[in-house]
Design a protein around this motif. Structure first.
Motif, mmCIF file in Angstrom:
data_model
loop_
_atom_site.group_PDB
_atom_site.id
_atom_site.type_symbol
_atom_site.label_atom_id
_atom_site.label_comp_id
_atom_site.label_asym_id
_atom_site.label_seq_id
_atom_site.Cartn_x
_atom_site.Cartn_y
_atom_site.Cartn_z
ATOM 1 N N GLY A 364 -13.239 -18.422 31.189
ATOM 2 C CA GLY A 364 -13.244 -19.859 31.432
ATOM 3 C C GLY A 364 -14.645 -20.409 31.617
ATOM 4 O O GLY A 364 -14.975 -21.477 31.111
ATOM 5 N N LEU A 365 -15.489 -19.668 32.333
ATOM 6 C CA LEU A 365 -16.858 -20.122 32.568
ATOM 7 C C LEU A 365 -17.661 -20.182 31.274
ATOM 8 O O LEU A 365 -18.421 -21.126 31.039
ATOM 9 C CB LEU A 365 -17.543 -19.187 33.565
ATOM 10 N N ARG A 366 -17.490 -19.192 30.434
ATOM 11 C CA ARG A 366 -18.254 -19.160 29.180
ATOM 12 C C ARG A 366 -17.764 -20.241 28.213
ATOM 13 O O ARG A 366 -18.560 -20.859 27.506
ATOM 14 C CB ARG A 366 -18.149 -17.774 28.542
ATOM 15 N N PHE A 367 -16.463 -20.472 28.209
ATOM 16 C CA PHE A 367 -15.907 -21.512 27.346
ATOM 17 C C PHE A 367 -16.433 -22.880 27.763
ATOM 18 O O PHE A 367 -16.773 -23.720 26.921
ATOM 19 C CB PHE A 367 -14.380 -21.463 27.426
ATOM 20 N N TYR A 368 -16.545 -23.105 29.068
ATOM 21 C CA TYR A 368 -17.022 -24.384 29.583
ATOM 22 C C TYR A 368 -18.420 -24.705 29.073
ATOM 23 O O TYR A 368 -18.747 -25.868 28.791
ATOM 24 C CB TYR A 368 -17.016 -24.345 31.105
ATOM 25 N N ARG A 369 -19.260 -23.701 28.911
ATOM 26 C CA ARG A 369 -20.665 -23.928 28.561
ATOM 27 C C ARG A 369 -20.858 -24.318 27.101
ATOM 28 O O ARG A 369 -21.926 -24.795 26.724
ATOM 29 C CB ARG A 369 -21.481 -22.675 28.877
ATOM 30 N N LEU A 370 -19.835 -24.146 26.281
ATOM 31 C CA LEU A 370 -19.948 -24.526 24.873
ATOM 32 C C LEU A 370 -19.910 -26.042 24.724
ATOM 33 O O LEU A 370 -19.373 -26.757 25.569
ATOM 34 C CB LEU A 370 -18.806 -23.904 24.068
ATOM 35 N N SER A 371 -20.457 -26.535 23.621
ATOM 36 C CA SER A 371 -20.395 -27.971 23.347
ATOM 37 C C SER A 371 -18.956 -28.372 23.032
ATOM 38 O O SER A 371 -18.107 -27.536 22.703
ATOM 39 C CB SER A 371 -21.285 -28.314 22.139
ATOM 40 N N PHE A 372 -18.693 -29.661 23.137
ATOM 41 C CA PHE A 372 -17.346 -30.169 22.873
ATOM 42 C C PHE A 372 -16.905 -29.812 21.457
ATOM 43 O O PHE A 372 -15.754 -29.406 21.237
ATOM 44 C CB PHE A 372 -17.312 -31.684 23.076
ATOM 45 N N SER A 373 -17.804 -29.940 20.502
ATOM 46 C CA SER A 373 -17.435 -29.666 19.113
ATOM 47 C C SER A 373 -17.093 -28.193 18.903
ATOM 48 O O SER A 373 -16.153 -27.862 18.174
ATOM 49 C CB SER A 373 -18.564 -30.087 18.164
ATOM 50 N N LYS A 374 -17.834 -27.299 19.552
ATOM 51 C CA LYS A 374 -17.544 -25.871 19.420
ATOM 52 C C LYS A 374 -16.226 -25.513 20.098
ATOM 53 O O LYS A 374 -15.441 -24.703 19.582
ATOM 54 C CB LYS A 374 -18.682 -25.043 20.000
ATOM 55 N N LYS A 375 -15.974 -26.104 21.246
ATOM 56 C CA LYS A 375 -14.686 -25.876 21.904
ATOM 57 C C LYS A 375 -13.543 -26.316 20.997
ATOM 58 O O LYS A 375 -12.553 -25.591 20.816
ATOM 59 C CB LYS A 375 -14.620 -26.643 23.227
ATOM 60 N N SER A 376 -13.676 -27.509 20.455
ATOM 61 C CA SER A 376 -12.608 -28.056 19.611
ATOM 62 C C SER A 376 -12.398 -27.206 18.364
ATOM 63 O O SER A 376 -11.258 -26.982 17.931
ATOM 64 C CB SER A 376 -12.945 -29.501 19.215
ATOM 65 N N GLU A 377 -13.501 -26.714 17.782
ATOM 66 C CA GLU A 377 -13.388 -25.891 16.567
ATOM 67 C C GLU A 377 -12.632 -24.600 16.859
ATOM 68 O O GLU A 377 -11.776 -24.172 16.085
ATOM 69 C CB GLU A 377 -14.786 -25.588 16.035
ATOM 70 N N ILE A 378 -12.931 -23.960 17.989
ATOM 71 C CA ILE A 378 -12.245 -22.719 18.359
ATOM 72 C C ILE A 378 -10.761 -22.983 18.589
ATOM 73 O O ILE A 378 -9.898 -22.230 18.108
ATOM 74 C CB ILE A 378 -12.886 -22.122 19.631
ATOM 75 N N CYS A 379 -10.453 -24.048 19.304
ATOM 76 C CA CYS A 379 -9.049 -24.373 19.586
ATOM 77 C C CYS A 379 -8.268 -24.617 18.302
ATOM 78 O O CYS A 379 -7.136 -24.148 18.144
ATOM 79 C CB CYS A 379 -8.967 -25.605 20.481
ATOM 80 N N GLY A 380 -8.884 -25.368 17.381
ATOM 81 C CA GLY A 380 -8.196 -25.655 16.131
ATOM 82 C C GLY A 380 -8.046 -24.429 15.248
ATOM 83 O O GLY A 380 -6.983 -24.177 14.678
ATOM 84 N N ARG A 381 -9.109 -23.626 15.141
ATOM 85 C CA ARG A 381 -9.064 -22.444 14.276
ATOM 86 C C ARG A 381 -8.044 -21.421 14.747
ATOM 87 O O ARG A 381 -7.386 -20.763 13.928
ATOM 88 C CB ARG A 381 -10.461 -21.814 14.204
ATOM 89 N N LEU A 382 -7.881 -21.292 16.069
ATOM 90 C CA LEU A 382 -6.922 -20.326 16.599
ATOM 91 C C LEU A 382 -5.526 -20.919 16.781
ATOM 92 O O LEU A 382 -4.621 -20.240 17.271
ATOM 93 C CB LEU A 382 -7.428 -19.768 17.932
ATOM 94 N N GLY A 383 -5.359 -22.184 16.393
ATOM 95 C CA GLY A 383 -4.044 -22.813 16.472
ATOM 96 C C GLY A 383 -3.524 -22.969 17.884
ATOM 97 O O GLY A 383 -2.316 -22.846 18.125
ATOM 98 N N LEU A 384 -4.425 -23.298 18.813
ATOM 99 C CA LEU A 384 -4.036 -23.347 20.221
ATOM 100 C C LEU A 384 -3.788 -24.760 20.735
ATOM 101 O O LEU A 384 -3.453 -24.945 21.903
ATOM 102 C CB LEU A 384 -5.121 -22.678 21.075
ATOM 103 N N LEU A 385 -3.950 -25.763 19.867
ATOM 104 C CA LEU A 385 -3.661 -27.138 20.256
ATOM 105 C C LEU A 385 -2.265 -27.523 19.780
ATOM 106 O O LEU A 385 -1.843 -27.145 18.687
ATOM 107 C CB LEU A 385 -4.699 -28.094 19.661
ATOM 108 N N GLU A 386 -1.546 -28.276 20.596
ATOM 109 C CA GLU A 386 -0.197 -28.705 20.282
ATOM 110 C C GLU A 386 -0.114 -30.227 20.336
ATOM 111 O O GLU A 386 -0.965 -30.889 20.938
ATOM 112 C CB GLU A 386 0.814 -28.096 21.270
#
Length: 424
Positions: A364-386
């Motif tokens: 959680g701590l490492r994820f927080y440090r990423l930029s908003f765009s990188k967070k969003s890209e990871i969420c979308g690529r792994l299909g974790l947004l509903e």
């Protein structure tokens, strides 16, 4: 269990990272003193901040706070995973809390015959609870990295379980006393919601309540005090910028000095608390042993010193506990970060440990440090947004993503994506 307690740090955007920061030397001395106390007593197992991390709820203030806390943790030998935060009035964006529509809701709640019921009604409505909580969006983005972010109506308090020496649990309860905070705050006019009155006693659990505003600032202060005195042996507050230690038969109540009080305040006295909490005695004759090291600043010569309890440099107290015997004394306890992420399911981790679970603690701590765009890209690529995430604040969407990664067995992929993003 060693707990470092700060309050009212007040990182101000116009001062931090400038040569005109009036508190630069004070913070340096504070860190030096924390390191000295950590070497003497042992590194803290938890760092509790009872509100007002920021001065105006600005993202830059919270970014500075994150970096300062990271350096503090490294210096005193503890993990960022140990941090537990609650919001204060300065963590809210006043411009949003002062909007006419928000103030209309505030006034209707405060003037209602039963304000607590009226507050619950507004928190149960998705439109009005969004208005009440939008001023805390920046705080919640900051608090997400510690899994202390809040979202009404169900998550209006933060919780964290910590293992005590006899196998019992110290349960932290972080209350939100800033839900109706704005520039019009006055003593006795603020409120907590009903969740604050649902803290209960459980076998093998010692409750510790953390809140920003002292009880005198709450209209339900007397009622809440009666409840907390029955269920919470340890209570810590901030806001009034003056340290107070109350040692009572069934509870200890500590109010911290401000880490950064306004220098124009009468009785200017920066400070913090370092608590040692343990259980002593046999299972049938258990007592909670509390040692409070209250550190305060003195000038000429400058430095942090112990506040004295008559001739003693520590405030020491014992509270009788109900009989209890651990049935899992040989089990490895669930870590604080695991308890925060997985809640009631945390016990399953005891039988699922391994390298993967060790990585979860810092995810959680490492994820927080990423930029908003990188967070969003990871969420979308792994299909974790509903679809259900649409319309939720950013901090809530990202919290749900991490929980889904666990539920779907994607934590390893999630961790690898974070590592790759960090290297870009």
């Amino acid at each position: 269990m060693r707990i470092l307690h700060f309050s009212d740090i007040h990182f101000r955007k116009s001062e931090i990272s400038t040569t005109q920061d009036p508190n630069f030397h004070l913070r340096s001395e504070l860190v030096r003193d924390v390191v000295s106390q950590s070497q003497r007593l042992g590194p803290p197992d938890a760092i509790v901040i009872s509100g007002d991390i920021a001065f105006a709820g600005d993202p830059a203030e919270f970014e500075f706070a994150t970096e300062w806390l990271r350096n503090l943790c490294e210096a005193c030998g503890c993990s960022m995973q140990s941090i537990f935060v609650v919001p204060g009035n300065h963590d809210a964006v006043r411009e949003l809390a002062d909007q006419d529509l928000v103030q209309l809701i505030h006034n209707q709640i405060k003037r209602a015959p039963d304000p607590t019921t009226e507050l619950s009604r507004y928190l149960s409505n998705n439109s009005s609870n969004r208005l009440l909580y939008q001023s805390l969006d920046n705080f919640n983005q900051f608090a997400l990295q510690f899994f202390c972010d809040l979202l009404p109506p169900e998550r209006t308090r933060a919780t964290r379980d910590l293992p005590l020496n006899d196998g019992s649990t110290l349960r932290l309860w972080g209350l939100n006393t800033a839900v109706l905070s704005s520039s019009r705050d006055d003593e006795g006019t603020l409120f907590v919601d009903r969740a604050s009155f649902q803290i209960t006693r459980e076998p093998g659990v010692v409750n510790m309540v953390v809140a920003h505003h002292h009880l005198s600032w709450l209209q339900q202060g007397a009622e809440l005090a009666d409840h907390l005195n029955d269920v919470a042996p340890v209570q810590v507050f901030g806001h009034i910028h003056t340290n107070r230690v109350e040692l009572n038969r069934d509870h200890v109540r500590l109010t911290a000095s401000a880490a950064h009080p306004d220098r124009r305040e009468a009785g200017w006295e920066p400070g913090y608390n370092f608590l040692e909490i343990s259980v002593v005695g046999e299972p049938e004759m258990r007592r909670l042993h509390i040692r409070a090291h209250v550190r305060i600043w003195q000038t000429a010569p400058g430095g942090f010193q112990a506040k004295m309890d008559r001739n003693a440099s520590v405030f020491e107290h014992f509270i009788n506990l109900e009989p209890w015997r651990s049935t899992l004394a040989t089990s490895e306890p669930v870590s604080p970060i695991e308890a925060s992420i997985f809640g009631n399911d945390a016990a399953m981790l005891v039988s699922e440990r391994g390298e993967n679970m060790n990585n979860v603690r810092a995810l959680g701590l490492r994820f927080y440090r990423l930029s908003f765009s990188k967070k969003s890209e990871i969420c979308g690529r792994l299909g974790l947004l509903e679809d259900e995430d649409i319309g939720q604040p950013d901090h809530e969407r990202f919290r749900r993503v991490l929980l889904r990664a666990h539920e779907r067995g994607q934590l390893e992929d999630f961790a690898q994506a974070i590592v790759a993003a960090e290297q870009e």
